[in-house]
Design a protein around this motif. Structure first.
Motif, PDB file in Angstrom:
ATOM      1  N   ASN A 294      11.827 -11.521  -1.924  1.00  0.00           N
ATOM      2  CA  ASN A 294      11.102 -10.353  -2.422  1.00  0.00           C
ATOM      3  C   ASN A 294      10.616  -9.465  -1.281  1.00  0.00           C
ATOM      4  N   THR A 295      10.085 -10.101  -0.238  1.00  0.00           N
ATOM      5  CA  THR A 295       9.601  -9.330   0.904  1.00  0.00           C
ATOM      6  C   THR A 295      10.756  -8.654   1.628  1.00  0.00           C
ATOM      7  N   ASP A 296      11.863  -9.384   1.787  1.00  0.00           N
ATOM      8  CA  ASP A 296      13.021  -8.825   2.455  1.00  0.00           C
ATOM      9  C   ASP A 296      13.560  -7.624   1.684  1.00  0.00           C
TER      10      ASP A 296
ATOM     11  N   ARG B 138       0.817  -1.220   0.000  1.00  0.00           N
ATOM     12  CA  ARG B 138       0.000   0.000   0.000  1.00  0.00           C
ATOM     13  C   ARG B 138       0.848   1.265   0.000  1.00  0.00           C
ATOM     14  N   ASP B 139       1.952   1.246   0.734  1.00  0.00           N
ATOM     15  CA  ASP B 139       2.769   2.454   0.829  1.00  0.00           C
ATOM     16  C   ASP B 139       3.763   2.596  -0.322  1.00  0.00           C
ATOM     17  N   TYR B 140       4.281   1.466  -0.807  1.00  0.00           N
ATOM     18  CA  TYR B 140       5.383   1.546  -1.767  1.00  0.00           C
ATOM     19  C   TYR B 140       5.116   0.819  -3.084  1.00  0.00           C
TER      20      TYR B 140
ATOM     21  N   LEU C 215      11.269  -4.578   2.078  1.00  0.00           N
ATOM     22  CA  LEU C 215      11.417  -3.865   3.348  1.00  0.00           C
ATOM     23  C   LEU C 215      12.586  -2.892   3.268  1.00  0.00           C
ATOM     24  N   GLY C 216      13.686  -3.329   2.654  1.00  0.00           N
ATOM     25  CA  GLY C 216      14.819  -2.433   2.421  1.00  0.00           C
ATOM     26  C   GLY C 216      15.183  -1.642   3.652  1.00  0.00           C
ATOM     27  N   GLN C 217      15.255  -0.351   3.515  1.00  0.00           N
ATOM     28  CA  GLN C 217      15.600   0.530   4.632  1.00  0.00           C
ATOM     29  C   GLN C 217      14.378   1.285   5.162  1.00  0.00           C
TER      30      GLN C 217
ATOM     31  N   ASP D 179      12.459   0.787  12.826  1.00  0.00           N
ATOM     32  CA  ASP D 179      13.319   0.617  11.668  1.00  0.00           C
ATOM     33  C   ASP D 179      13.319  -0.833  11.194  1.00  0.00           C
ATOM     34  N   ARG D 180      14.157  -1.129  10.236  1.00  0.00           N
ATOM     35  CA  ARG D 180      14.199  -2.483   9.657  1.00  0.00           C
ATOM     36  C   ARG D 180      14.421  -3.554  10.712  1.00  0.00           C
ATOM     37  N   ASN D 181      15.423  -3.347  11.576  1.00  0.00           N
ATOM     38  CA  ASN D 181      15.729  -4.359  12.590  1.00  0.00           C
ATOM     39  C   ASN D 181      14.560  -4.568  13.547  1.00  0.00           C
ATOM     40  N   THR D 182      13.856  -3.468  13.874  1.00  0.00           N
ATOM     41  CA  THR D 182      12.697  -3.598  14.762  1.00  0.00           C
ATOM     42  C   THR D 182      11.572  -4.362  14.089  1.00  0.00           C
TER      43      THR D 182
END
Length: 295
Positions: free
Chosen positions: A220-222, A205-207, A225-227, A286-289
């Motif tokens: 693909n999902t990873d 929805r966002d990207y 998520l990127g940054q 963030d990504r790690n969270t």
């Protein structure tokens, strides 16, 4: 903050600052080589490894063991990195060392901009001299883990059957991502899969990520998520995802909006979760969270 978290946070900060590059001739700051980076990270965190004589990979193991580390090589999988924890020191005694920072990543100093070890310009000229990267087996001779941290983090909430927060999160997951899970209040495999669906839906929805909302965490999902991250004051579907994922982990962001607005309730919940998980307590999801929230 524990000494482990201080060491990891410092090393990540060095890697992200282009003022610091790789150099074996001027290796104790502002430039570093692999061993001086790891040794300096722990020294500034309050573990006196440099003071007690650690200077390069060949003498690190004995000094680190004398300063509160244990050899946990037998408890991890060197090929895949499974079982390694944030702060683990990965050591090839002859020539290389890195620090594990969690989520399958390490921070490392490798070579200068000329793909060599001596004579480079100060600072990170290539953007890769000191960097965060996926785990790899160099190969490592041993994995050293610091064991003397006192517990300074809040315990992870222990969900139980009928947990109202998880039930609420399950309901929102069904509404937001068509997760199709039972409202049980239990954090089971189906609920974890629903959490991935929630994040996939928000990324779409966002990207416009174009992901299949299947609850499977793949490449693909990873990559999607990127940054990406969300912080206080933002309004988007990724905020909604953060709110729902926290509920599924039994934390209360104090309301879920679709799309969500990142307010004070979510900020407090993110910080509490980060603290309990040993992450940097930034309040930014963030990504790690996000990766910890779906684990």
């Amino acid at each position: 903050m524990t000494k482990t978290e201080k060491a990891v946070t410092w090393a990540i900060k060095i890697a992200n600052d282009p003022a610091h590059g790789y150099d074996q001739d001027n290796r104790w700051g502002p430039d570093y080589d692999c061993s001086s980076l790891v040794i300096s990270a722990w020294q500034q965190a309050g573990v006196p490894v440099k003071t007690k004589g650690a200077t390069y990979t060949g003498n690190m193991k004995s000094v680190f063991l004398s300063c509160g580390f244990k050899d946990v090589t037998s408890k991890v999988n060197l090929s895949t990195g499974s079982g390694m924890k944030r702060g683990d020191v990965l050591l090839n005694i002859a020539s290389h060392t890195v620090m594990h920072i969690g989520n399958g990543q390490v921070v490392s100093a490798s070579k200068n901009e000329n793909n060599g070890y001596h004579g480079g310009k100060p600072g990170d000229q290539s953007g890769k001299e000191i960097k965060l990267q996926s785990y790899y087996n160099f190969p490592w001779d041993c994995v050293l883990r610091y064991t003397e941290d006192s517990s300074t983090t809040d315990p992870e909430p222990q969900p139980t059957a009928g947990n109202a927060k998880i039930r609420k999160g399950q309901g929102y997951a069904n509404k937001f991502a068509n997760a199709g899970i039972s409202i049980t209040g239990k954090r089971d495999a189906a609920t974890k899969k629903a959490g991935v669906k929630v994040l996939q839906t928000a990324l779409n929805r966002d990207y416009g990520a174009g992901l299949d909302v299947d609850g499977i965490w793949g490449t693909n999902t990873d990559n999607a998520l990127g940054q990406h991250y969300v912080k206080n004051g933002e309004t988007q579907y990724m905020v909604t995802a953060a709110e729902i994922l926290l509920l599924l982990r039994a934390y209360d962001p104090n309301g879920v909006e679709i799309p969500g607005t990142f307010g004070s309730g979510l900020l407090s919940a993110v910080k509490a979760f980060q603290k309990a998980q040993g992450l940097t307590v930034s309040g930014t999801c963030d990504r790690n969270t996000f990766l910890k929230l779906i684990s």
